[in-house]
Design a protein around this motif. Structure first.
Motif, PDB file in Angstrom:
ATOM      1  N   GLU A  51       0.893  -1.290  -0.113  1.00 32.21           N
ATOM      2  CA  GLU A  51      -0.042  -0.064  -0.066  1.00 32.21           C
ATOM      3  C   GLU A  51       0.921   1.152  -0.001  1.00 32.21           C
ATOM      4  O   GLU A  51       0.579   2.188  -0.757  1.00 32.21           O
ATOM      5  CB  GLU A  51      -0.922  -0.141   1.141  1.00 32.21           C
ATOM      6  N   THR A  52       1.992   1.188   0.721  1.00 34.86           N
ATOM      7  CA  THR A  52       2.772   2.216   0.719  1.00 34.86           C
ATOM      8  C   THR A  52       3.387   2.451  -0.557  1.00 34.86           C
ATOM      9  O   THR A  52       3.672   3.561  -0.919  1.00 34.86           O
ATOM     10  CB  THR A  52       3.959   2.165   1.902  1.00 34.86           C
ATOM     11  N   LYS A  54       2.217   1.674  -3.443  1.00 33.71           N
ATOM     12  CA  LYS A  54       1.217   2.356  -4.449  1.00 33.71           C
ATOM     13  C   LYS A  54       1.158   3.778  -4.223  1.00 33.71           C
ATOM     14  O   LYS A  54       0.996   4.374  -5.039  1.00 33.71           O
ATOM     15  CB  LYS A  54       0.169   1.400  -4.252  1.00 33.71           C
ATOM     16  N   GLU A  55       1.090   4.279  -3.096  1.00 32.99           N
ATOM     17  CA  GLU A  55       0.898   5.531  -2.617  1.00 32.99           C
ATOM     18  C   GLU A  55       2.143   6.426  -3.226  1.00 32.99           C
ATOM     19  O   GLU A  55       2.003   7.384  -3.872  1.00 32.99           O
ATOM     20  CB  GLU A  55       0.771   5.871  -1.283  1.00 32.99           C
ATOM     21  N   TYR A  56       3.173   5.933  -2.901  1.00 37.03           N
ATOM     22  CA  TYR A  56       4.439   6.655  -3.240  1.00 37.03           C
ATOM     23  C   TYR A  56       4.763   6.612  -4.784  1.00 37.03           C
ATOM     24  O   TYR A  56       5.215   7.462  -5.380  1.00 37.03           O
ATOM     25  CB  TYR A  56       5.725   6.395  -2.785  1.00 37.03           C
TER      26      TYR A  56
END
Length: 144
Positions: A51-52, A54-56
């Protein structure tokens, strides 16, 4: 009394606006974050690390600095890792830019960690380069 009410509303609005912008991901914030702590699969779990990543990576793509290693974009590595996690596979083979399977086969946890680190460091390197790129030009930076 009216001034006190106006000041309290103004203070709350200022707090709300600064609180919302503090959570956004920027190249400057990526430079300050500890990527080893954020991308540690054993401490955070593979779902949180992905998830991290994908966000970055979404911000990195928007900024135009997405990592590509050995012909595989970081977004393709993230998608392949998510598919491997869903299917329960132990290894990940991402697709390169031509749509063919890459020669490189990665263990699932390592692929998630790598995708996360690539997403964060792409933004961090963009910000770092703004201030330090002149050091690489002969005569402008280092003295020999």
């Amino acid at each position: 009394m009216k001034k006190l009410l106006n000041l309290s509303i103004l203070g709350f609005a200022a707090f709300a606006l600064t609180a919302c912008t503090a959570a956004t991901i920027t190249p400057a914030s990526a430079l300050k974050v500890d990527e080893k702590a954020l991308c540690n699969v054993s401490a955070n779990g593979i779902a949180k690390v992905l998830e991290t990543a994908k966000e970055y990576n979404a911000v990195a793509k928007k900024e135009g600095v997405e990592f590509r290693r050995l012909g595989v974009n970081n977004s393709a590595l993230i998608e392949a890792t998510e598919a491997a996690v869903k299917s329960g596979a132990k290894e990940v083979t991402a697709l390169d830019t031509k749509g063919k399977p890459a020669k490189e086969v990665l263990e699932t946890n390592f692929a998630a960690e790598r995708a996360c680190k690539f997403a964060i460091s792409a933004l961090a390197q963009k910000e770092y380069g703004k201030t330090n790129y002149r050091l690489a030009i002969p005569g402008d930076g280092y003295k020999y």
